[in-house]
Design an enzyme around this catalytic site. Structure first.
Site, PDB file in Angstrom:
ATOM      1  N   ALA A   1     -10.042 -32.874   9.720  1.00 24.36           N
ATOM      2  CA  ALA A   1      -9.624 -31.865   8.810  1.00 24.36           C
ATOM      3  C   ALA A   1      -7.921 -32.110   8.448  1.00 24.36           C
ATOM      4  O   ALA A   1      -7.574 -33.112   8.632  1.00 24.36           O
ATOM      5  CB  ALA A   1      -9.768 -30.681   9.209  1.00 24.36           C
ATOM      6  N   ASN A   2      -7.602 -31.350   7.583  1.00 24.39           N
ATOM      7  CA  ASN A   2      -6.040 -31.261   7.493  1.00 24.39           C
ATOM      8  C   ASN A   2      -5.638 -29.877   7.317  1.00 24.39           C
ATOM      9  O   ASN A   2      -6.411 -28.821   7.766  1.00 24.39           O
ATOM     10  CB  ASN A   2      -6.115 -31.758   5.846  1.00 24.39           C
ATOM     11  CG  ASN A   2      -6.765 -31.173   4.891  1.00 24.39           C
ATOM     12  OD1 ASN A   2      -6.636 -29.948   4.638  1.00 24.39           O
ATOM     13  ND2 ASN A   2      -7.841 -31.980   4.387  1.00 24.39           N
ATOM     14  N   ARG A   3      -4.347 -29.680   6.917  1.00 22.87           N
ATOM     15  CA  ARG A   3      -3.592 -28.318   7.289  1.00 22.87           C
ATOM     16  C   ARG A   3      -3.842 -27.336   5.896  1.00 22.87           C
ATOM     17  O   ARG A   3      -3.302 -26.335   6.006  1.00 22.87           O
ATOM     18  CB  ARG A   3      -2.010 -28.647   7.377  1.00 22.87           C
ATOM     19  CG  ARG A   3      -2.059 -29.487   8.516  1.00 22.87           C
ATOM     20  CD  ARG A   3      -0.281 -29.820   8.716  1.00 22.87           C
ATOM     21  NE  ARG A   3      -0.134 -30.496   9.824  1.00 22.87           N
ATOM     22  CZ  ARG A   3       0.046 -30.567  10.995  1.00 22.87           C
ATOM     23  NH1 ARG A   3      -0.225 -29.047  11.622  1.00 22.87           N
ATOM     24  NH2 ARG A   3       0.250 -31.369  12.015  1.00 22.87           N
TER      25      ARG A   3
ATOM     26  N   ALA B   1      -8.429 -29.740  -0.528  1.00 19.84           N
ATOM     27  CA  ALA B   1      -7.797 -31.005  -0.016  1.00 19.84           C
ATOM     28  C   ALA B   1      -9.009 -31.295   0.607  1.00 19.84           C
ATOM     29  O   ALA B   1      -9.168 -31.379   1.913  1.00 19.84           O
ATOM     30  CB  ALA B   1      -6.699 -30.551   1.077  1.00 19.84           C
TER      31      ALA B   1
END
Length: 233
Positions: free
Chosen positions: A44-46, A110
């Site tokens: 995943a990402n932030r 995102a």
């Protein structure tokens, strides 16, 4: 002060401005995607989803019938918005295509660029205490490009497609190239370098990239960015 535009615009929206997008349909994506490694781990990402959710709320306040396709976030569902919850990039693409046709698409999510080629069906385990082995390797494959897919549709393409790009360096240069490569009409580039620190935060520093050039917007709250973008739409 830049953030004062939020209060000013909300005042305007209480009057005639509230119907500016009446009878228009909008699609917004928001948040990260989670790509499974095994049943308990994922890539995943932030992304917090704050910006995408704020855009969906702003468009709905202007009267647009708005669908928000959201990856996993802790953000409350915006009032007056149809929210579709997804987890992976492939699920997000399917939900976006299912929401068409729309007049405007704002692709603020995102989306993970890659996913594990084969997610393990059981939790990947370390060796027993004292044992030694190399960590498991992950073979990655490319996820579908949702922005390019929506932008490149021959039939049912939204009249206005807006992408987002999070950049840590050469923000404008990378964003200008991305807008051309993806085929979108506008691109909102946000600086997520350590010096600005907008990932997951409440503020955003963005540039609006269009075919006519580049606009630098001041660093303001994500709510203010959403209101300003909605007004431009």
């Amino acid at each position: 002060e830049p953030d004062a535009i939020v209060a000013a615009l909300e005042g305007l929206l209480g009057g005639a401005q509230a119907g500016l997008l009446k009878d228009r349909r909008a699609l917004v994506t928001s948040g990260p995607t989670h790509e499974a490694i095994d049943p308990v781990r994922f890539l995943a990402n932030r992304s917090s989803g704050k910006q995408g959710h704020a855009v969906a709320a702003a468009l709905a306040r202007l009267g647009a019938t708005t669908t928000l396709v959201s990856g996993p976030t802790h953000q409350p569902e915006p009032a007056g918005v149809n929210v579709v919850h997804v987890e992976t990039a492939r699920e997000m693409l399917d939900a976006c295509l299912g929401a068409l046709p729309v007049d405007v698409a704002v692709m603020a999510a995102a989306v993970a660029d890659w996913r594990p080629a084969d997610a393990a069906r059981a939790k990947l385990k370390k060796p027993a205490k004292g044992g030694k082995s190399a960590p498991p390797s992950l073979k990655l494959v490319e996820n579908p490009d949702i922005l390019a897919t929506v932008s490149g549709r021959n039939e049912g393409r939204p009249h206005l497609v807006i992408g987002f790009a999070a950049e840590t360096d050469a923000v404008v240069e990378n964003a200008v190239a991305k807008r051309r490569a993806k085929g979108c009409d506008w691109l909102v580039a946000n600086d997520v370098s350590a010096a600005v620190g907008t990932v997951g935060g409440d503020d955003n520093q963005v540039h609006l990239i269009t075919a006519d050039g580049v606009e630098e917007w001041p660093k303001v709250s994500k709510l203010a960015v959403a209101e300003r973008l909605a007004q431009r739409i």
